[in-house]
Design a protein around this motif. Sequence first.
Motif, PDB file in Angstrom:
ATOM      1  N   MET A  65      16.587 -39.841  86.807  1.00 22.43           N
ATOM      2  CA  MET A  65      16.781 -38.794  87.778  1.00 22.43           C
ATOM      3  C   MET A  65      17.935 -37.877  87.398  1.00 22.43           C
ATOM      4  N   SER A  66      18.719 -38.278  86.411  1.00 23.00           N
ATOM      5  CA  SER A  66      19.856 -37.439  86.045  1.00 23.00           C
ATOM      6  C   SER A  66      19.425 -36.162  85.335  1.00 23.00           C
ATOM      7  N   GLY A  67      18.170 -36.049  84.959  1.00 23.19           N
ATOM      8  CA  GLY A  67      17.681 -34.828  84.351  1.00 23.19           C
ATOM      9  C   GLY A  67      17.358 -33.740  85.374  1.00 23.19           C
ATOM     10  N   TRP A  68      17.360 -34.064  86.636  1.00 24.62           N
ATOM     11  CA  TRP A  68      17.051 -33.108  87.696  1.00 24.62           C
ATOM     12  C   TRP A  68      18.345 -32.607  88.306  1.00 24.62           C
ATOM     13  N   ARG A  69      18.530 -31.305  88.337  1.00 22.19           N
ATOM     14  CA  ARG A  69      19.764 -30.722  88.871  1.00 22.19           C
ATOM     15  C   ARG A  69      20.003 -31.105  90.322  1.00 22.19           C
ATOM     16  N   TYR A  70      18.940 -31.284  91.079  1.00 19.93           N
ATOM     17  CA  TYR A  70      19.087 -31.604  92.495  1.00 19.93           C
ATOM     18  C   TYR A  70      19.842 -32.918  92.702  1.00 19.93           C
ATOM     19  N   PHE A  71      19.706 -33.856  91.778  1.00 22.81           N
ATOM     20  CA  PHE A  71      20.340 -35.164  91.930  1.00 22.81           C
ATOM     21  C   PHE A  71      21.757 -35.224  91.380  1.00 22.81           C
ATOM     22  N   VAL A  72      22.156 -34.280  90.533  1.00 18.33           N
ATOM     23  CA  VAL A  72      23.467 -34.368  89.895  1.00 18.33           C
ATOM     24  C   VAL A  72      24.414 -33.235  90.276  1.00 18.33           C
ATOM     25  N   CYS A  73      23.906 -32.190  90.900  1.00 22.79           N
ATOM     26  CA  CYS A  73      24.745 -31.073  91.314  1.00 22.79           C
ATOM     27  C   CYS A  73      24.982 -31.140  92.819  1.00 22.79           C
ATOM     28  N   PRO A  74      26.124 -30.662  93.269  1.00 22.22           N
ATOM     29  CA  PRO A  74      26.365 -30.671  94.707  1.00 22.22           C
ATOM     30  C   PRO A  74      25.440 -29.680  95.419  1.00 22.22           C
ATOM     31  N   VAL A  75      24.975 -30.084  96.592  1.00 21.54           N
ATOM     32  CA  VAL A  75      24.130 -29.218  97.413  1.00 21.54           C
ATOM     33  C   VAL A  75      25.037 -28.501  98.401  1.00 21.54           C
ATOM     34  N   GLU A  76      24.948 -27.177  98.423  1.00 19.98           N
ATOM     35  CA  GLU A  76      25.800 -26.382  99.303  1.00 19.98           C
ATOM     36  C   GLU A  76      24.946 -25.508 100.193  1.00 19.98           C
ATOM     37  N   PHE A  77      25.464 -25.194 101.360  1.00 15.89           N
ATOM     38  CA  PHE A  77      24.749 -24.330 102.292  1.00 15.89           C
ATOM     39  C   PHE A  77      25.144 -22.885 102.037  1.00 15.89           C
ATOM     40  N   ASN A  78      24.163 -22.022 101.859  1.00 15.61           N
ATOM     41  CA  ASN A  78      24.381 -20.602 101.630  1.00 15.61           C
ATOM     42  C   ASN A  78      24.170 -19.870 102.953  1.00 15.61           C
ATOM     43  N   ASN A  79      25.236 -19.294 103.500  1.00 22.50           N
ATOM     44  CA  ASN A  79      25.142 -18.600 104.787  1.00 22.50           C
ATOM     45  C   ASN A  79      24.304 -17.324 104.701  1.00 22.50           C
ATOM     46  N   ASP A  80      24.293 -16.666 103.537  1.00 21.52           N
ATOM     47  CA  ASP A  80      23.528 -15.427 103.388  1.00 21.52           C
ATOM     48  C   ASP A  80      22.026 -15.672 103.504  1.00 21.52           C
ATOM     49  N   SER A  81      21.543 -16.683 102.804  1.00 22.03           N
ATOM     50  CA  SER A  81      20.109 -16.970 102.836  1.00 22.03           C
ATOM     51  C   SER A  81      19.739 -18.008 103.892  1.00 22.03           C
ATOM     52  N   ASN A  82      20.755 -18.594 104.544  1.00 18.01           N
ATOM     53  CA  ASN A  82      20.544 -19.624 105.578  1.00 18.01           C
ATOM     54  C   ASN A  82      19.744 -20.807 105.027  1.00 18.01           C
ATOM     55  N   ARG A  83      20.062 -21.195 103.792  1.00 19.01           N
ATOM     56  CA  ARG A  83      19.375 -22.300 103.136  1.00 19.01           C
ATOM     57  C   ARG A  83      20.383 -23.122 102.337  1.00 19.01           C
ATOM     58  N   PHE A  84      19.954 -24.331 102.022  1.00 21.94           N
ATOM     59  CA  PHE A  84      20.722 -25.161 101.106  1.00 21.94           C
ATOM     60  C   PHE A  84      20.336 -24.785  99.683  1.00 21.94           C
TER      61      PHE A  84
ATOM     62  N   VAL B 265      21.168 -25.611  95.323  1.00 24.29           N
ATOM     63  CA  VAL B 265      21.775 -26.420  94.270  1.00 24.29           C
ATOM     64  C   VAL B 265      22.217 -25.441  93.193  1.00 24.29           C
ATOM     65  N   ASP B 266      23.514 -25.373  92.988  1.00 21.82           N
ATOM     66  CA  ASP B 266      24.006 -24.370  92.057  1.00 21.82           C
ATOM     67  C   ASP B 266      25.123 -24.943  91.208  1.00 21.82           C
ATOM     68  N   CYS B 267      24.799 -25.292  89.990  1.00 20.55           N
ATOM     69  CA  CYS B 267      25.818 -25.672  89.022  1.00 20.55           C
ATOM     70  C   CYS B 267      25.271 -25.393  87.631  1.00 20.55           C
ATOM     71  N   ASP B 268      26.150 -24.969  86.749  1.00 22.92           N
ATOM     72  CA  ASP B 268      25.733 -24.639  85.388  1.00 22.92           C
ATOM     73  C   ASP B 268      25.616 -25.887  84.527  1.00 22.92           C
ATOM     74  N   GLU B 269      26.533 -26.789  84.718  1.00 29.31           N
ATOM     75  CA  GLU B 269      26.565 -27.987  83.886  1.00 29.31           C
ATOM     76  C   GLU B 269      26.816 -29.193  84.778  1.00 29.31           C
ATOM     77  N   SER B 270      26.070 -30.232  84.566  1.00 25.03           N
ATOM     78  CA  SER B 270      26.267 -31.422  85.378  1.00 25.03           C
ATOM     79  C   SER B 270      27.542 -32.150  84.945  1.00 25.03           C
ATOM     80  N   SER B 271      28.031 -33.001  85.809  1.00 24.22           N
ATOM     81  CA  SER B 271      29.243 -33.769  85.542  1.00 24.22           C
ATOM     82  C   SER B 271      29.028 -34.683  84.349  1.00 24.22           C
ATOM     83  N   GLU B 272      30.116 -35.058  83.710  1.00 25.12           N
ATOM     84  CA  GLU B 272      30.006 -35.974  82.572  1.00 25.12           C
ATOM     85  C   GLU B 272      29.538 -37.361  83.004  1.00 25.12           C
TER      86      GLU B 272
END
Length: 128
Positions: free
Chosen positions: A1-20, A22-29
Amino acid sequence: MSGWRYFVCPVEFNNDSNRFQVDCDESSELFQLQDYALPSVLESFTGWTTVRLYPFQIHSIALSSFASIMGPFGGFFASGFKRAFKIKDFAYTIPGHGGIMDRFDCQYLMATFVNVYIASFIRFKTQL
């Protein structure tokens, strides 16, 4: 599952789009494969010199080992605490079983250990 960004990147709420999102360029080590040298005892037993693991797998082995070995003793610690204050139950919300704290005494021990483990080994290492 570590190949999926959804499982390794923090999920944040975007107030502009009113949605959650997943936004990260590189996953944690913690979620990148690394080579680890095996101790000589395991090397002679398995025949392998190195093993490729994700660092989070090592942390999960440590946490699950503590949970299976020490977790059940949370009940003993809570019982000793109650005996020191000469009380039978922490509360009477569940008749015959004690209060909510009596039902979750093992989880209190685990929560304390997980907090100390994350603060000591995971957060410290990722902030370097």
